[in-house]
Design a protein around this motif. Sequence first.
Motif, PDB file in Angstrom:
ATOM      1  N   GLU A 114       6.320  -9.965  -8.530  1.00  0.00           N
ATOM      2  CA  GLU A 114       6.213  -8.992  -7.443  1.00  0.00           C
ATOM      3  C   GLU A 114       7.048  -7.748  -7.730  1.00  0.00           C
ATOM      4  O   GLU A 114       6.579  -6.616  -7.532  1.00  0.00           O
ATOM      5  N   THR A 115       8.264  -7.952  -8.220  1.00  0.00           N
ATOM      6  CA  THR A 115       9.137  -6.817  -8.528  1.00  0.00           C
ATOM      7  C   THR A 115       8.550  -5.947  -9.627  1.00  0.00           C
ATOM      8  O   THR A 115       8.521  -4.705  -9.523  1.00  0.00           O
ATOM      9  N   ILE A 116       8.064  -6.586 -10.684  1.00  0.00           N
ATOM     10  CA  ILE A 116       7.506  -5.830 -11.810  1.00  0.00           C
ATOM     11  C   ILE A 116       6.263  -5.065 -11.380  1.00  0.00           C
ATOM     12  O   ILE A 116       6.082  -3.886 -11.745  1.00  0.00           O
ATOM     13  N   MET A 117       5.406  -5.680 -10.601  1.00  0.00           N
ATOM     14  CA  MET A 117       4.189  -4.999 -10.155  1.00  0.00           C
ATOM     15  C   MET A 117       4.522  -3.808  -9.259  1.00  0.00           C
ATOM     16  O   MET A 117       3.893  -2.736  -9.372  1.00  0.00           O
ATOM     17  N   LYS A 118       5.494  -3.957  -8.389  1.00  0.00           N
ATOM     18  CA  LYS A 118       5.908  -2.840  -7.544  1.00  0.00           C
ATOM     19  C   LYS A 118       6.465  -1.705  -8.384  1.00  0.00           C
ATOM     20  O   LYS A 118       6.150  -0.524  -8.164  1.00  0.00           O
ATOM     21  N   ASP A 119       7.302  -2.058  -9.362  1.00  0.00           N
ATOM     22  CA  ASP A 119       7.890  -1.035 -10.225  1.00  0.00           C
ATOM     23  C   ASP A 119       6.824  -0.342 -11.068  1.00  0.00           C
ATOM     24  O   ASP A 119       6.905   0.870 -11.311  1.00  0.00           O
ATOM     25  N   LEU A 120       5.832  -1.102 -11.533  1.00  0.00           N
ATOM     26  CA  LEU A 120       4.753  -0.496 -12.308  1.00  0.00           C
ATOM     27  C   LEU A 120       3.980   0.520 -11.475  1.00  0.00           C
ATOM     28  O   LEU A 120       3.569   1.575 -11.970  1.00  0.00           O
ATOM     29  N   ASN A 121       3.793   0.205 -10.195  1.00  0.00           N
ATOM     30  CA  ASN A 121       3.060   1.108  -9.311  1.00  0.00           C
ATOM     31  C   ASN A 121       3.802   2.409  -9.060  1.00  0.00           C
ATOM     32  O   ASN A 121       3.193   3.411  -8.656  1.00  0.00           O
TER      33      ASN A 121
END
Length: 207
Positions: free
Chosen positions: A59-66
């Motif tokens: 979840e953290t990585i996906m948010k940061d990627l966005n």
Amino acid sequence: MFLFRGKKDKFSILLLQMTANLQAATQFFLEKEITNQTDLQELVAAIEKYEKAGDEYVETIMKDLNHSYITAIDREDILQLVVCLDNVLDGMEHCAGLLDMYAITKPTEQMKKFVQKIHESAIEISHAVELLSRRKLTAMTPYSAKIKELEANTNNLLRMSIKQLFATTRDPIKIIQCKEVYESLEGIVNECRSVANTLDSIIMKNA
């Protein structure tokens, strides 16, 4: 090519944390002695905890990627690697659930061999991701190759385990249960192979 050559970027740090969590989970799975239902419950609870931590990293990585316009490697490669790593933990959670559901309080020697292969694969993944974080792409290749070797060995282990199961077990219910657990364990190593394939793709694109 990599855009950044200095200190580790935030995605590298998160991936290192994610692989450390995975390796800790496989080590616990390997070292946990199961002799009764209480032990099974402890195994399930621990693996669920590791899996939940893995989901939080995803979840953290996906948010940061966005919210990141520039990444050290392609966003799609980061996402694919994260998904593959998460699939390994998901497989472990599923397998722990099978052991609990079937009340398998005496894991077979074959089951222990599968878990050993899973842990060895997780160690190789950790080494490879550490090298990825340091931009040493070509040095990752031997670790990727080792994961694939472990997966091939596990395929052979599955065939031999099922063969032995049918040759030595008369209870059809136990055969069904053990066969499903064996296949679940082998599937986890297959997911590790998917991690290796993703690492190979990253090498080809960026080396």
